[in-house]
Write a protein that holds these residues in place. Structure first.
Motif, PDB file in Angstrom:
ATOM      1  N   THR A  90      46.422  25.581  52.879  1.00  0.00           N
ATOM      2  CA  THR A  90      46.438  25.232  51.463  1.00  0.00           C
ATOM      3  C   THR A  90      45.421  26.163  50.776  1.00  0.00           C
ATOM      4  N   ARG A  91      45.327  26.092  49.464  1.00  0.00           N
ATOM      5  CA  ARG A  91      44.405  26.980  48.734  1.00  0.00           C
ATOM      6  C   ARG A  91      43.392  26.147  47.940  1.00  0.00           C
ATOM      7  N   VAL A  92      42.126  26.544  48.058  1.00  0.00           N
ATOM      8  CA  VAL A  92      41.045  25.892  47.323  1.00  0.00           C
ATOM      9  C   VAL A  92      40.395  26.928  46.412  1.00  0.00           C
ATOM     10  N   THR A  93      40.222  26.554  45.151  1.00  0.00           N
ATOM     11  CA  THR A  93      39.545  27.407  44.183  1.00  0.00           C
ATOM     12  C   THR A  93      38.318  26.671  43.663  1.00  0.00           C
ATOM     13  N   ILE A  94      37.187  27.335  43.730  1.00  0.00           N
ATOM     14  CA  ILE A  94      35.923  26.805  43.222  1.00  0.00           C
ATOM     15  C   ILE A  94      35.548  27.661  42.014  1.00  0.00           C
ATOM     16  N   ALA A  95      35.399  27.034  40.854  1.00  0.00           N
ATOM     17  CA  ALA A  95      34.944  27.730  39.647  1.00  0.00           C
ATOM     18  C   ALA A  95      33.598  27.129  39.251  1.00  0.00           C
ATOM     19  N   ILE A  96      32.622  27.990  38.979  1.00  0.00           N
ATOM     20  CA  ILE A  96      31.278  27.533  38.639  1.00  0.00           C
ATOM     21  C   ILE A  96      30.882  28.157  37.301  1.00  0.00           C
ATOM     22  N   ALA A  97      30.494  27.300  36.359  1.00  0.00           N
ATOM     23  CA  ALA A  97      30.081  27.761  35.035  1.00  0.00           C
ATOM     24  C   ALA A  97      28.679  27.232  34.739  1.00  0.00           C
ATOM     25  N   PRO A  98      27.870  28.023  34.045  1.00  0.00           N
ATOM     26  CA  PRO A  98      26.535  27.548  33.688  1.00  0.00           C
ATOM     27  C   PRO A  98      26.604  26.457  32.628  1.00  0.00           C
ATOM     28  N   THR A  99      25.669  25.527  32.699  1.00  0.00           N
ATOM     29  CA  THR A  99      25.501  24.494  31.683  1.00  0.00           C
ATOM     30  C   THR A  99      24.025  24.477  31.282  1.00  0.00           C
ATOM     31  N   ASP A 100      23.694  23.689  30.281  1.00  0.00           N
ATOM     32  CA  ASP A 100      22.291  23.582  29.859  1.00  0.00           C
ATOM     33  C   ASP A 100      21.403  23.027  30.970  1.00  0.00           C
ATOM     34  N   ASN A 101      21.993  22.201  31.847  1.00  0.00           N
ATOM     35  CA  ASN A 101      21.207  21.555  32.906  1.00  0.00           C
ATOM     36  C   ASN A 101      21.476  22.120  34.291  1.00  0.00           C
TER      37      ASN A 101
END
Length: 140
Positions: A90-101
């Motif tokens: 199967t396929r797993v995608t991890i997306a990481i975005a900056p936040t204030d915290n």
């Protein structure tokens, strides 16, 4: 989706660092982590093995995309040691975005059988909770 009180690079690196990944990636409360081998490059593979009772759970990854610290994509399959059926990829995608915290991590798992959606969601929820504990509470 999970908000984590740690910088995106710290969250991203935890997925590819065996010392950190063994603390959260497919680790269960009663299991014993036996192996966490990660070849962190596009085309590289990972094998995470945990003893669960008298059986071993094998988790296989093949990295398709590594865009530090924003996106990680890998093929995934899991099976119990000794099974003749090694499981479907199967396929797993991890997306990481900056936040204030810190960071917001969004995980998408494609190709999960309908009968396994609930337990897959529960598993990833546990993993992301353990990831947060790992990166928020360590000095690695």
């Amino acid at each position: 989706m999970r908000d984590i009180a740690a910088a995106p690079d710290r969250v991203f690196n935890a997925w590819l660092d065996p010392a950190q990944a063994r603390r959260f990636l497919f680790a269960t409360p009663d299991g014993e982590m036996l192996a966490c081998d990660i070849d962190a490059r596009v085309g590289g593979v990972a094998l995470i093995v945990e003893r669960r009772g008298d059986r071993e759970a094998h988790h296989h990854l093949r990295f398709e995309e590594i865009d530090r610290p924003h996106r990680l994509v890998f093929q995934f399959r899991a099976c119990m040691a000794g099974q003749t059926d090694q499981g479907e990829w199967t396929r797993v995608t991890i997306a990481i975005a900056p936040t204030d915290n810190g960071s917001r991590l969004t995980l998408t798992h494609e190709g999960v059988w309908t009968d396994y959606e609930k337990q897959t969601r529960q598993g990833w929820t546990m993993i992301l909770g353990n990831l947060a504990d790992t990166v928020e509470n360590s000095n690695d």
